[in-house]
Write a protein that holds these residues in place. Structure first.
Motif, PDB file in Angstrom:
ATOM      1  N   LEU A  88       0.823  -1.207   0.000  1.00 48.56           N
ATOM      2  CA  LEU A  88       0.000   0.000   0.000  1.00 48.56           C
ATOM      3  C   LEU A  88       0.861   1.262   0.000  1.00 48.56           C
ATOM      4  O   LEU A  88       0.425   2.304  -0.499  1.00 48.56           O
ATOM      5  CB  LEU A  88      -0.922  -0.008   1.229  1.00 48.56           C
ATOM      6  N   PHE A  89       2.095   1.165   0.522  1.00 48.87           N
ATOM      7  CA  PHE A  89       2.979   2.329   0.539  1.00 48.87           C
ATOM      8  C   PHE A  89       3.193   2.848  -0.885  1.00 48.87           C
ATOM      9  O   PHE A  89       3.032   4.034  -1.163  1.00 48.87           O
ATOM     10  CB  PHE A  89       4.335   1.981   1.165  1.00 48.87           C
ATOM     11  N   GLY A  90       3.565   1.945  -1.790  1.00 46.46           N
ATOM     12  CA  GLY A  90       3.794   2.350  -3.175  1.00 46.46           C
ATOM     13  C   GLY A  90       2.514   2.734  -3.885  1.00 46.46           C
ATOM     14  O   GLY A  90       2.511   3.661  -4.704  1.00 46.46           O
ATOM     15  N   GLN A  91       1.420   2.045  -3.588  1.00 49.07           N
ATOM     16  CA  GLN A  91       0.145   2.371  -4.230  1.00 49.07           C
ATOM     17  C   GLN A  91      -0.277   3.798  -3.888  1.00 49.07           C
ATOM     18  O   GLN A  91      -0.747   4.545  -4.752  1.00 49.07           O
ATOM     19  CB  GLN A  91      -0.921   1.372  -3.784  1.00 49.07           C
ATOM     20  N   CYS A  92      -0.095   4.181  -2.633  1.00 50.65           N
ATOM     21  CA  CYS A  92      -0.466   5.543  -2.230  1.00 50.65           C
ATOM     22  C   CYS A  92       0.491   6.564  -2.840  1.00 50.65           C
ATOM     23  O   CYS A  92       0.061   7.641  -3.268  1.00 50.65           O
ATOM     24  CB  CYS A  92      -0.466   5.662  -0.705  1.00 50.65           C
ATOM     25  N   ALA A  93       1.760   6.241  -2.897  1.00 49.44           N
ATOM     26  CA  ALA A  93       2.716   7.172  -3.503  1.00 49.44           C
ATOM     27  C   ALA A  93       2.355   7.441  -4.960  1.00 49.44           C
ATOM     28  O   ALA A  93       2.468   8.574  -5.439  1.00 49.44           O
ATOM     29  CB  ALA A  93       4.132   6.608  -3.396  1.00 49.44           C
ATOM     30  N   ARG A  94       1.920   6.406  -5.655  1.00 47.23           N
ATOM     31  CA  ARG A  94       1.545   6.590  -7.067  1.00 47.23           C
ATOM     32  C   ARG A  94       0.231   7.346  -7.214  1.00 47.23           C
ATOM     33  O   ARG A  94      -0.078   7.855  -8.303  1.00 47.23           O
ATOM     34  CB  ARG A  94       1.477   5.231  -7.759  1.00 47.23           C
TER      35      ARG A  94
END
Length: 269
Positions: A88-94
């Motif tokens: 989810l960290f990368g999903q939110c960053a994107r």
């Protein structure tokens, strides 16, 4: 952008250096927003990057993210295999309207302290039951849920002289499955609405749905089952949604319902 009105730059190294902050002082870590536009009321910059806070601290209780940790370091960190929510960290960053170049400089704490609805780190930390660690101006330390930290568009729980030190994510949330959906007017545009669902890792009933970007503040709904969660999303008051160039309130409200149905269905599959 050069800030020609700045008279002084102070590299903070201890908490004592953060006392007595004036209205004309501005805290800077990454500075991607601070240097993006004129700051006519600011005459002194207090640099938090020199405090030496560890970016990421993993312990039995979960994860502590320093306010000065960059988005890039957060999404490229090495996390325990049991942390099912780590993607989810990368999903939110994107979901953030920013390039990977911005990720290298922009900080998690800065994104949260701005309090903007489309702040992707706000969405992330609210969805994972994050707690803000606040250094109050009087020398005390206080914990505040991210869902309570951001209270309106650009408004947070920080008072004059306060500093966001870190964000704590509990291990219980980090080990649970998650699903995210976002929508924007343009494929690479700023998020008009984000909905994140978090299930239960132990197979127990219940889920948490977090609505953000489309709302003036993050709204977290804990529900015993999917129908109850979707009913609660539908019941969010119209005034909680906001208008700007990236989406009208009625559109945000309509698409939020669709996104909620999708994330809840994904968790159930």
């Amino acid at each position: 952008m050069d800030l020609h009105m700045i008279d002084d730059w102070v590299p903070a190294r201890t908490r004592q250096d953060l006392t007595g902050l004036a209205a004309s002082d501005a805290l800077v870590a990454g500075g991607t927003w601070l240097f993006s536009q004129p700051q006519p009321t600011t005459t002194r910059l207090i640099d938090l990057s020199t405090m030496g806070w560890p970016d990421l601290t993993i312990d039995d209780d979960g994860l502590e993210i320093a306010a000065t940790c960059t988005i890039e370091k957060l999404i490229t960190g090495d996390y325990p295999a049991a942390w099912r929510a780590a993607p989810l960290f990368g999903q939110c960053a994107r979901a953030l309207l920013a390039s990977s170049k911005i990720w290298r400089t922009a900080t998690v704490g800065g994104n949260i302290c701005l309090g903007f609805p489309a702040g992707a780190m706000i969405s992330l930390c609210a969805a994972l039951a994050g707690q803000a660690v606040i250094w109050r101006a009087d020398g005390s330390e206080e914990y505040c849920g991210i869902s309570d930290f951001v209270t309106d568009v650009g408004v947070t729980a920080l008072q004059p002289g306060d500093v966001l030190r870190a964000i704590r994510l509990p291990v219980a949330a980090l080990t649970e499955p998650t699903a995210l959906r976002k929508v924007a007017y343009a494929p690479l545009g700023r998020s008009g609405a984000i909905v994140i669902a978090r299930g239960r890792s132990d197979g127990a009933a219940g889920l948490t749905v977090t609505v953000s970007a489309g709302t003036r503040r993050p709204i977290v709904i804990d529900a015993p089952d999917a129908p109850t969660a979707l009913s609660a999303v539908a019941a969010i008051a119209p005034h909680e949604y906001h208008d700007d160039a990236h989406g009208k309130a009625d559109w945000r409200r309509a698409v939020t319902g669709h996104l909620a149905a999708e994330v809840v269905a994904e968790l159930a599959s």
